[in-house]
Design a protein around this motif. Structure first.
Motif, PDB file in Angstrom:
ATOM      1  N   ALA A  32       3.219 -65.713  37.431  1.00  0.00           N
ATOM      2  CA  ALA A  32       2.938 -64.614  36.507  1.00  0.00           C
ATOM      3  C   ALA A  32       2.407 -63.400  37.249  1.00  0.00           C
ATOM      4  O   ALA A  32       2.798 -62.254  36.966  1.00  0.00           O
ATOM      5  CB  ALA A  32       1.927 -65.068  35.452  1.00  0.00           C
ATOM      6  N   GLU A  33       1.536 -63.630  38.247  1.00  0.00           N
ATOM      7  CA  GLU A  33       1.012 -62.522  39.049  1.00  0.00           C
ATOM      8  C   GLU A  33       2.116 -61.888  39.884  1.00  0.00           C
ATOM      9  O   GLU A  33       2.165 -60.655  40.032  1.00  0.00           O
ATOM     10  CB  GLU A  33      -0.111 -63.025  39.957  1.00  0.00           C
ATOM     11  N   GLY A  34       3.007 -62.720  40.409  1.00  0.00           N
ATOM     12  CA  GLY A  34       4.134 -62.187  41.183  1.00  0.00           C
ATOM     13  C   GLY A  34       5.051 -61.318  40.347  1.00  0.00           C
ATOM     14  O   GLY A  34       5.517 -60.267  40.806  1.00  0.00           O
ATOM     15  N   LEU A  35       5.315 -61.740  39.118  1.00  0.00           N
ATOM     16  CA  LEU A  35       6.115 -60.926  38.205  1.00  0.00           C
ATOM     17  C   LEU A  35       5.427 -59.599  37.910  1.00  0.00           C
ATOM     18  O   LEU A  35       6.061 -58.534  37.890  1.00  0.00           O
ATOM     19  CB  LEU A  35       6.346 -61.689  36.887  1.00  0.00           C
ATOM     20  N   CYS A  41       5.456 -52.349  41.165  1.00  0.00           N
ATOM     21  CA  CYS A  41       6.246 -51.619  42.165  1.00  0.00           C
ATOM     22  C   CYS A  41       7.409 -50.887  41.506  1.00  0.00           C
ATOM     23  O   CYS A  41       7.662 -49.708  41.790  1.00  0.00           O
ATOM     24  CB  CYS A  41       6.799 -52.586  43.214  1.00  0.00           C
ATOM     25  N   GLN A  42       8.117 -51.585  40.626  1.00  0.00           N
ATOM     26  CA  GLN A  42       9.267 -50.979  39.965  1.00  0.00           C
ATOM     27  C   GLN A  42       8.841 -49.800  39.102  1.00  0.00           C
ATOM     28  O   GLN A  42       9.517 -48.763  39.074  1.00  0.00           O
ATOM     29  CB  GLN A  42       9.983 -52.037  39.125  1.00  0.00           C
ATOM     30  N   ALA A  43       7.711 -49.934  38.411  1.00  0.00           N
ATOM     31  CA  ALA A  43       7.214 -48.829  37.577  1.00  0.00           C
ATOM     32  C   ALA A  43       6.886 -47.615  38.439  1.00  0.00           C
ATOM     33  O   ALA A  43       7.197 -46.474  38.076  1.00  0.00           O
ATOM     34  CB  ALA A  43       5.982 -49.283  36.796  1.00  0.00           C
ATOM     35  N   ASN A  44       6.271 -47.849  39.589  1.00  0.00           N
ATOM     36  CA  ASN A  44       5.915 -46.744  40.481  1.00  0.00           C
ATOM     37  C   ASN A  44       7.129 -46.071  41.095  1.00  0.00           C
ATOM     38  O   ASN A  44       7.060 -44.916  41.537  1.00  0.00           O
ATOM     39  CB  ASN A  44       4.980 -47.231  41.583  1.00  0.00           C
ATOM     40  N   LEU A  45       8.253 -46.784  41.124  1.00  0.00           N
ATOM     41  CA  LEU A  45       9.504 -46.227  41.637  1.00  0.00           C
ATOM     42  C   LEU A  45      10.352 -45.596  40.537  1.00  0.00           C
ATOM     43  O   LEU A  45      11.468 -45.150  40.781  1.00  0.00           O
ATOM     44  CB  LEU A  45      10.310 -47.320  42.351  1.00  0.00           C
ATOM     45  N   GLY A  46       9.833 -45.598  39.316  1.00  0.00           N
ATOM     46  CA  GLY A  46      10.571 -45.025  38.195  1.00  0.00           C
ATOM     47  C   GLY A  46      11.606 -45.949  37.595  1.00  0.00           C
ATOM     48  O   GLY A  46      12.429 -45.520  36.788  1.00  0.00           O
ATOM     49  N   GLN A  47      11.569 -47.237  37.975  1.00  0.00           N
ATOM     50  CA  GLN A  47      12.525 -48.224  37.456  1.00  0.00           C
ATOM     51  C   GLN A  47      11.919 -48.879  36.208  1.00  0.00           C
ATOM     52  O   GLN A  47      11.627 -50.074  36.178  1.00  0.00           O
ATOM     53  CB  GLN A  47      12.853 -49.267  38.527  1.00  0.00           C
ATOM     54  N   SER A  48      11.730 -48.077  35.168  1.00  0.00           N
ATOM     55  CA  SER A  48      10.959 -48.511  34.007  1.00  0.00           C
ATOM     56  C   SER A  48      11.575 -49.694  33.272  1.00  0.00           C
ATOM     57  O   SER A  48      10.860 -50.603  32.825  1.00  0.00           O
ATOM     58  CB  SER A  48      10.773 -47.339  33.038  1.00  0.00           C
ATOM     59  N   ALA A  49      12.893 -49.696  33.107  1.00  0.00           N
ATOM     60  CA  ALA A  49      13.543 -50.787  32.367  1.00  0.00           C
ATOM     61  C   ALA A  49      13.351 -52.125  33.080  1.00  0.00           C
ATOM     62  O   ALA A  49      13.041 -53.146  32.448  1.00  0.00           O
ATOM     63  CB  ALA A  49      15.028 -50.486  32.180  1.00  0.00           C
ATOM     64  N   ALA A  50      13.539 -52.123  34.420  1.00  0.00           N
ATOM     65  CA  ALA A  50      13.338 -53.343  35.190  1.00  0.00           C
ATOM     66  C   ALA A  50      11.873 -53.761  35.149  1.00  0.00           C
ATOM     67  O   ALA A  50      11.546 -54.958  35.033  1.00  0.00           O
ATOM     68  CB  ALA A  50      13.792 -53.138  36.634  1.00  0.00           C
ATOM     69  N   ALA A  51      10.973 -52.768  35.248  1.00  0.00           N
ATOM     70  CA  ALA A  51       9.538 -53.062  35.213  1.00  0.00           C
ATOM     71  C   ALA A  51       9.149 -53.688  33.881  1.00  0.00           C
ATOM     72  O   ALA A  51       8.397 -54.680  33.840  1.00  0.00           O
ATOM     73  CB  ALA A  51       8.740 -51.789  35.444  1.00  0.00           C
ATOM     74  N   LEU A  52       9.662 -53.130  32.779  1.00  0.00           N
ATOM     75  CA  LEU A  52       9.313 -53.651  31.465  1.00  0.00           C
ATOM     76  C   LEU A  52       9.719 -55.109  31.325  1.00  0.00           C
ATOM     77  O   LEU A  52       8.946 -55.937  30.824  1.00  0.00           O
ATOM     78  CB  LEU A  52       9.970 -52.808  30.372  1.00  0.00           C
ATOM     79  N   SER A  53      10.914 -55.440  31.790  1.00  0.00           N
ATOM     80  CA  SER A  53      11.396 -56.814  31.704  1.00  0.00           C
ATOM     81  C   SER A  53      10.454 -57.772  32.432  1.00  0.00           C
ATOM     82  O   SER A  53      10.117 -58.843  31.926  1.00  0.00           O
ATOM     83  CB  SER A  53      12.806 -56.900  32.280  1.00  0.00           C
ATOM     84  N   ASN A  54       9.988 -57.378  33.623  1.00  0.00           N
ATOM     85  CA  ASN A  54       9.106 -58.244  34.391  1.00  0.00           C
ATOM     86  C   ASN A  54       7.692 -58.271  33.834  1.00  0.00           C
ATOM     87  O   ASN A  54       7.031 -59.318  33.860  1.00  0.00           O
ATOM     88  CB  ASN A  54       9.116 -57.820  35.861  1.00  0.00           C
ATOM     89  N   TYR A  55       7.220 -57.133  33.321  1.00  0.00           N
ATOM     90  CA  TYR A  55       5.914 -57.132  32.661  1.00  0.00           C
ATOM     91  C   TYR A  55       5.927 -58.071  31.449  1.00  0.00           C
ATOM     92  O   TYR A  55       4.972 -58.824  31.210  1.00  0.00           O
ATOM     93  CB  TYR A  55       5.537 -55.726  32.201  1.00  0.00           C
ATOM     94  N   GLU A  56       7.005 -58.008  30.674  1.00  0.00           N
ATOM     95  CA  GLU A  56       7.101 -58.861  29.487  1.00  0.00           C
ATOM     96  C   GLU A  56       7.185 -60.338  29.872  1.00  0.00           C
ATOM     97  O   GLU A  56       6.569 -61.195  29.216  1.00  0.00           O
ATOM     98  CB  GLU A  56       8.307 -58.442  28.648  1.00  0.00           C
ATOM     99  N   ALA A  57       7.930 -60.637  30.940  1.00  0.00           N
ATOM    100  CA  ALA A  57       8.029 -62.033  31.401  1.00  0.00           C
ATOM    101  C   ALA A  57       6.674 -62.527  31.884  1.00  0.00           C
ATOM    102  O   ALA A  57       6.275 -63.668  31.611  1.00  0.00           O
ATOM    103  CB  ALA A  57       9.064 -62.149  32.514  1.00  0.00           C
ATOM    104  N   SER A  58       5.942 -61.669  32.601  1.00  0.00           N
ATOM    105  CA  SER A  58       4.606 -62.032  33.078  1.00  0.00           C
ATOM    106  C   SER A  58       3.657 -62.277  31.912  1.00  0.00           C
ATOM    107  O   SER A  58       2.907 -63.267  31.896  1.00  0.00           O
ATOM    108  CB  SER A  58       4.061 -60.916  33.980  1.00  0.00           C
ATOM    109  N   LEU A  59       3.693 -61.374  30.925  1.00  0.00           N
ATOM    110  CA  LEU A  59       2.823 -61.525  29.755  1.00  0.00           C
ATOM    111  C   LEU A  59       3.139 -62.812  29.007  1.00  0.00           C
ATOM    112  O   LEU A  59       2.222 -63.572  28.643  1.00  0.00           O
ATOM    113  CB  LEU A  59       2.978 -60.317  28.826  1.00  0.00           C
ATOM    114  N   ALA A  60       4.412 -63.075  28.758  1.00  0.00           N
ATOM    115  CA  ALA A  60       4.798 -64.281  28.019  1.00  0.00           C
ATOM    116  C   ALA A  60       4.325 -65.541  28.751  1.00  0.00           C
ATOM    117  O   ALA A  60       3.850 -66.496  28.122  1.00  0.00           O
ATOM    118  CB  ALA A  60       6.308 -64.308  27.821  1.00  0.00           C
TER     119      ALA A  60
END
Length: 244
Positions: A32-35, A41-60
């Motif tokens: 979960a921490e790795g996700l 990193c993806q959010a800081n690079l402007g890759q918001s869609a990819a970041a959201l997917s991983n944030y949601e997977a980490s949260l779940a």
């Protein structure tokens, strides 16, 4: 990533996540921490869609691991909300911010820095959605809590004054906003002697409020002082010079 070099951090975050997934079958705090780290990193690079997917997977995953209220779940809710907010999905973000605030109140009894952050996030999201009357009491609660937590001169208190003033301005209550902006400016000047970006920003805020109240003559020296400070702080064609 914390050093402001997300492009270099991204492959390392991907490799770390892959390793955790090989080491731990199924749900695990390290996965979960790795996700979450990869998403950051993806959010800081402007890759918001990819970041959201991983944030949601980490949260779940954190919600499955930690039944009920838990600080890592709270952080996950805030991260998902922030990502949604960045993507312009404020209504969805607000739902997550509000869930995080409710959890913060249950986890942290009384005053706590994280609870103040959760309050401020809800207030900022409400204001961004054009719901300033609902945001105002949250900003007031945030400021009062930060004043109890940090005492008089502290950047978080000055930030709270600025945020409350911004909301009052959005409500057309500039006469009430002005003294708070001036108090924030004076506080920043005590905290940061000499030139500092926060002092320059506070000078601009006071100038903007005065200008909006029709006091252009009083506003001009604030704008000039902010510009001169930014020119000393940022050389060349730095973006921070442009706002002044």
């Amino acid at each position: 990533n914390s050093l402001g070099r997300p492009a270099e951090a991204l492959p390392k975050s991907q490799a770390a996540l892959a390793m955790f997934q090989r080491l731990h079958q199924g749900d695990d705090p390290e996965v979960a921490e790795g996700l979450n780290n990869l998403a950051s990193c993806q959010a800081n690079l402007g890759q918001s869609a990819a970041a959201l997917s991983n944030y949601e997977a980490s949260l779940a995953m954190r919600q499955r691991i930690h039944q009920g209220d838990y600080p890592d779940v709270l952080t996950g809710l805030e991260n998902v909300a922030t990502c949604l907010d960045t993507m312009g999905r404020g209504t969805e973000a607000l739902t997550n911010y509000q869930a995080a605030l409710a959890m913060s109140r249950r986890i942290y009894k009384g005053d706590h820095p994280y609870l103040a952050i959760s309050l401020n996030n809800v207030a900022a999201c409400l204001q961004g959605l054009g719901r300033a009357p609902e945001a105002l009491p949250k900003y007031e609660e945030t400021l009062a809590m930060r004043q109890r937590l940090y005492g008089s001169d502290h950047p978080y208190v000055a930030n709270g004054l600025n945020n409350l003033a911004s909301c009052l301005e959005a409500l057309g209550r500039r006469a009430e906003a002005r003294p708070k902006l001036e108090e924030a400016l004076a506080m920043y000047q005590r905290i940061y002697p000499g030139d500092h970006p926060s002092v320059a920003g506070a000078l601009d805020n006071v100038g903007g409020c005065l200008d909006a109240m029709g006091n252009s003559a009083d506003a001009l020296p604030r704008f000039e002082a902010a510009l001169a400070m930014r020119q000393r702080l940022f050389h060349g064609g730095h973006p921070q010079v442009a706002p002044s």
